[in-house]
Motif scaffolding. Structure first.
Motif, PDB file in Angstrom:
ATOM      1  N   LYS A  31       0.841  -1.197   0.000  1.00 45.26           N
ATOM      2  CA  LYS A  31       0.000   0.000   0.000  1.00 45.26           C
ATOM      3  C   LYS A  31       0.872   1.242   0.000  1.00 45.26           C
ATOM      4  N   LYS A  32       0.417   2.232  -0.752  1.00 47.09           N
ATOM      5  CA  LYS A  32       1.079   3.526  -0.753  1.00 47.09           C
ATOM      6  C   LYS A  32       0.232   4.470   0.083  1.00 47.09           C
ATOM      7  N   LEU A  33       0.849   5.130   1.058  1.00 44.88           N
ATOM      8  CA  LEU A  33       0.142   5.995   1.986  1.00 44.88           C
ATOM      9  C   LEU A  33       0.694   7.405   1.899  1.00 44.88           C
TER      10      LEU A  33
ATOM     11  N   ASN B  84       6.967  -6.493  11.310  1.00 51.64           N
ATOM     12  CA  ASN B  84       7.616  -7.252  10.224  1.00 51.64           C
ATOM     13  C   ASN B  84       7.108  -6.834   8.851  1.00 51.64           C
ATOM     14  N   LEU B  85       6.932  -5.534   8.681  1.00 52.46           N
ATOM     15  CA  LEU B  85       6.535  -4.978   7.394  1.00 52.46           C
ATOM     16  C   LEU B  85       7.774  -4.421   6.701  1.00 52.46           C
TER      17      LEU B  85
ATOM     18  N   ILE C 103       4.291   0.508   2.004  1.00 46.78           N
ATOM     19  CA  ILE C 103       4.454  -0.556   2.984  1.00 46.78           C
ATOM     20  C   ILE C 103       3.937  -1.864   2.416  1.00 46.78           C
ATOM     21  N   GLN C 104       4.704  -2.922   2.635  1.00 52.23           N
ATOM     22  CA  GLN C 104       4.318  -4.246   2.159  1.00 52.23           C
ATOM     23  C   GLN C 104       4.321  -5.216   3.318  1.00 52.23           C
ATOM     24  N   GLY C 105       3.300  -6.047   3.348  1.00 54.29           N
ATOM     25  CA  GLY C 105       3.202  -7.066   4.382  1.00 54.29           C
ATOM     26  C   GLY C 105       1.778  -7.584   4.463  1.00 54.29           C
ATOM     27  N   GLU C 106       1.493  -8.258   5.555  1.00 60.02           N
ATOM     28  CA  GLU C 106       0.157  -8.819   5.737  1.00 60.02           C
ATOM     29  C   GLU C 106      -0.864  -7.690   5.900  1.00 60.02           C
ATOM     30  N   THR C 107      -2.007  -7.873   5.276  1.00 57.11           N
ATOM     31  CA  THR C 107      -3.066  -6.860   5.262  1.00 57.11           C
ATOM     32  C   THR C 107      -3.438  -6.400   6.666  1.00 57.11           C
TER      33      THR C 107
ATOM     34  N   ILE D  34      -0.750  -4.125   8.217  1.00 59.88           N
ATOM     35  CA  ILE D  34      -0.734  -2.790   7.606  1.00 59.88           C
ATOM     36  C   ILE D  34      -1.935  -1.989   8.094  1.00 59.88           C
ATOM     37  N   ASN D  35      -3.099  -2.619   8.153  1.00 61.20           N
ATOM     38  CA  ASN D  35      -4.294  -1.927   8.644  1.00 61.20           C
ATOM     39  C   ASN D  35      -4.125  -1.485  10.097  1.00 61.20           C
ATOM     40  N   PHE D  36      -3.447  -2.301  10.910  1.00 63.06           N
ATOM     41  CA  PHE D  36      -3.171  -1.917  12.292  1.00 63.06           C
ATOM     42  C   PHE D  36      -2.284  -0.674  12.328  1.00 63.06           C
ATOM     43  N   LEU D  37      -1.237  -0.662  11.523  1.00 62.37           N
ATOM     44  CA  LEU D  37      -0.347   0.496  11.471  1.00 62.37           C
ATOM     45  C   LEU D  37      -1.105   1.757  11.054  1.00 62.37           C
ATOM     46  N   ILE D  38      -1.906   1.640  10.013  1.00 66.07           N
ATOM     47  CA  ILE D  38      -2.676   2.791   9.534  1.00 66.07           C
ATOM     48  C   ILE D  38      -3.644   3.265  10.615  1.00 66.07           C
TER      49      ILE D  38
END
Length: 99
Positions: free
Chosen positions: A35-37, A60-61, A77-81, A84-88
């Protein structure tokens, strides 16, 4: 060393310590995505990039995060969906900014 350098070292240590104390949930396996943020608002000179980097590392992203000329921050950011959603979600709730 100038005062500003001491301040930056202190700020960075503070940010890293704060990220170490974020409660990371247990995630089920989820698909790998990229995802590009773009974060806007007060995101430069406050440890925002470092916090994003350290949290992504704990999750681990992979990817990158950088300041832009228009005073925003971009990240890819690349990794498990779910991770990434948690980070966002964490960044939105904590900082109240994302687009």
């Amino acid at each position: 060393m100038r005062f500003i350098d001491y301040f930056k070292k202190f700020r960075d240590a503070y940010v890293i310590n704060q990220v170490k104390h974020i409660k990371i949930p247990n995630f089920d396996l989820s698909p790998i995505v990229r995802k590009k943020l773009r974060f806007s608002g007060r995101v430069q000179k406050v440890g925002f990039r470092l916090e994003t980097y350290e949290l992504a590392k704990r999750l681990n992203l992979t990817g990158w995060v950088k300041n832009t000329l228009d005073k925003n921050v971009e990240a890819e950011i690349q990794g498990e969906t779910d991770k990434i959603n948690f980070l966002i979600t964490y960044k939105i709730i904590k900082k109240g900014i994302c687009s």
